[in-house]
Design a protein around this motif. Structure first.
Motif, mmCIF file in Angstrom:
data_model
loop_
_atom_site.group_PDB
_atom_site.id
_atom_site.type_symbol
_atom_site.label_atom_id
_atom_site.label_comp_id
_atom_site.label_asym_id
_atom_site.label_seq_id
_atom_site.Cartn_x
_atom_site.Cartn_y
_atom_site.Cartn_z
ATOM 1 N N ILE C 16 0.838 -1.202 0.000
ATOM 2 C CA ILE C 16 0.000 0.000 0.000
ATOM 3 C C ILE C 16 0.872 1.252 0.000
ATOM 4 N N ALA C 19 2.531 1.639 -3.411
ATOM 5 C CA ALA C 19 1.572 2.071 -4.437
ATOM 6 C C ALA C 19 1.260 3.558 -4.286
ATOM 7 N N SER C 20 1.079 4.005 -3.042
ATOM 8 C CA SER C 20 0.757 5.413 -2.815
ATOM 9 C C SER C 20 1.934 6.299 -3.232
ATOM 10 N N GLY C 41 -2.657 9.075 -4.602
ATOM 11 C CA GLY C 41 -1.977 8.007 -3.864
ATOM 12 C C GLY C 41 -2.973 7.072 -3.189
ATOM 13 N N SER C 42 -3.973 7.642 -2.548
ATOM 14 C CA SER C 42 -4.939 6.816 -1.816
ATOM 15 C C SER C 42 -5.791 5.983 -2.764
ATOM 16 N N THR C 44 -4.999 4.969 -5.759
ATOM 17 C CA THR C 44 -4.170 3.924 -6.365
ATOM 18 C C THR C 44 -3.916 2.781 -5.385
ATOM 19 N N ALA C 45 -3.628 3.134 -4.139
ATOM 20 C CA ALA C 45 -3.253 2.107 -3.164
ATOM 21 C C ALA C 45 -4.448 1.273 -2.714
ATOM 22 N N THR C 73 -1.936 5.816 3.568
ATOM 23 C CA THR C 73 -1.748 6.290 2.193
ATOM 24 C C THR C 73 -1.459 7.794 2.164
ATOM 25 N N ASP C 98 6.951 -2.433 -5.075
ATOM 26 C CA ASP C 98 5.765 -2.461 -5.925
ATOM 27 C C ASP C 98 5.425 -3.895 -6.334
ATOM 28 N N GLY C 101 3.786 -5.570 -3.484
ATOM 29 C CA GLY C 101 2.384 -5.153 -3.431
ATOM 30 C C GLY C 101 1.532 -5.931 -4.411
ATOM 31 N N GLY C 134 -5.685 -0.775 -9.157
ATOM 32 C CA GLY C 134 -5.196 0.484 -8.596
ATOM 33 C C GLY C 134 -4.371 1.268 -9.613
ATOM 34 N N ARG C 138 -5.032 4.935 -11.447
ATOM 35 C CA ARG C 138 -3.992 5.980 -11.476
ATOM 36 C C ARG C 138 -3.779 6.485 -12.904
#
Lengths: 208, 208, 208
Positions: C16, C19-20, C41-42, C44-45, C73, C98, C101, C134, C138
């Protein structure tokens, strides 16, 4: 119907109409056809609340329960086509109506989350989603990077409005008073932000 | 299984296959890789019905209940890659298959909303979403302004099909007959619209 | 808490955060403002898991149940702004985080679908959606054609990870062992794909 709902309902209709009309103008800038104008207006006006309800699992959605809302967004979008010639003269009015929509949708979004017993952070996020996701959908469907992510303090106004509203309720202030205060705070913040071109600092990253 | 479902099921499979194949061609124009082609085909073919069901809270979604649909969309998308060299010769056929998909998805969408007791306006909107949102997702993921908003009477055909279907049922005509009539009306309208390049008037607004 | 969850929880937090942060860099390349950076960011995560849960009707969503995730995030995105100057030195580390994730989200997505009794194909798709949607959100919000559709074997890694995980469970291997094996397989595949620039063949179609 409590006083606050009697106040919020007409204001939220104003917000829905303003959102549909500004989206219709965005559709016109892309030379969409009349059906596209109505669809974009309706998605923009009702998309924020619908997204919130889908994320919270809060069914049925507002326009499913109250289909007259689809009529309101349709008429607002079609009126925009009819009166497009003179509409730029009212653009300051539109900014005010759009601000009313942002603030009222935010308060309603917080309310929905409060009624389903969500934690505080989720209440604020629910308010922000209600107030701002409609515009994100509009921008994505117009193939733009959403304005929300770039400028105008839109999300910030929603957060401040939500915090004022939830904070007031937590302090035990009467819902009617809290609603009026949150409306005033949010609207003032938004209009000052437009007037003085306040902006959040930008994050510029240009490495690959 | 009533007669109408025995008719709609194979026709809806034709529509799903046609939607996945036309999306695969759109993916090829963007030079997507094979996985991207399959994903775009599947999202386009199943996205309209899934969006409708999420908006109505109607679970489980069709491809969750009948996962063989994922196999159908995958094979359709991969076949498009395999036969891409000669596929343009069948582009008139594709237009007909795509029109069948639009009309059948619309009727099925109306049916789902009718079975969950939705008001008339929501039934028509549910039909329109089922018929046309798949193409919107395809266009957004290809980074285009959705065709739905710009041309081709796609949404209008869905609305006319839905009104015919719901109107017939309301008048007490047997479901089998109404389904056939709505299919014929929608398909004729769509093919005439393509043949004679009918278009909705556009709304062009070029002020800032 | 079983051993596997004790392993997956910290790894999923790493995913997470990664990703963020990578989404925050994408936001910086678009000169988004600080709120936009946090939102992107949020989304996407948390967007992959949220999409999976909405498609499966699996409520409440993770960040509604555990709102501290929104704090994670937010802090990850803001830290990216603060440390942007030196962050490119860690870009190899980011690729590894990543990848963690992607693989962990995939395993968790399969788990959610297994617990709700979905058929095998839906379990694999649920894993793939958790791992990769996610990034699609983005890219759409940044107005790009999603990378997922164009390169990098992202979806392929998710499918292989999911098949390994579900296959192992079906063969009766203990969940702890299967989780570790699926993690190792997925991570190795992803890092080899990056190292040797493996790509799926592309489908190039340039007729109209």
């Amino acid at each position: 119907m409590p006083h606050t709902e009697a106040l919020l309902l007409p204001l939220s209709l104003i917000g829905i109409i303003a959102a549909s009309m500004t989206a219709a103008l965005a559709a016109g800038r892309r030379s969409m056809d009349w059906v596209g104008v109505v669809l974009l207006g309706s998605i923009t006006a009702l998309g924020g609340g619908s997204t919130r309800d889908i994320l919270l699992g809060n069914y049925p959605l507002a326009w499913v329960r109250e289909p007259y809302l689809l009529g309101v967004t349709t008429i607002a979008a079609l009126s925009t086509i009819a009166f497009a010639g003179g509409i730029h003269r009212f653009r300051h009015l539109f900014l005010v109506l759009d601000a009313i929509g942002l603030v009222v949708f935010t308060i309603q979004g917080c309310d929905v989350a409060l009624k389903t017993g969500q934690p505080l952070a989720v209440v604020i996020v629910a308010g922000m989603i209600s107030g701002s996701v409609g515009g994100v959908l509009r921008d994505v469907l117009c193939n733009d990077v959403p304005l929300l992510f770039r400028s105008e303090l839109y999300a910030s106004v929603a957060i401040v409005t939500g915090l004022t509203y939830v904070g007031g309720l937590t302090l035990g202030v009467s819902p009617d008073v809290v609603t009026l205060v949150a409306l005033a705070v949010g609207l003032t913040f938004r209009l000052l932000a437009i007037r003085f071109r306040w902006e959040m600092p930008k994050f510029v990253y240009d490495r690959d």
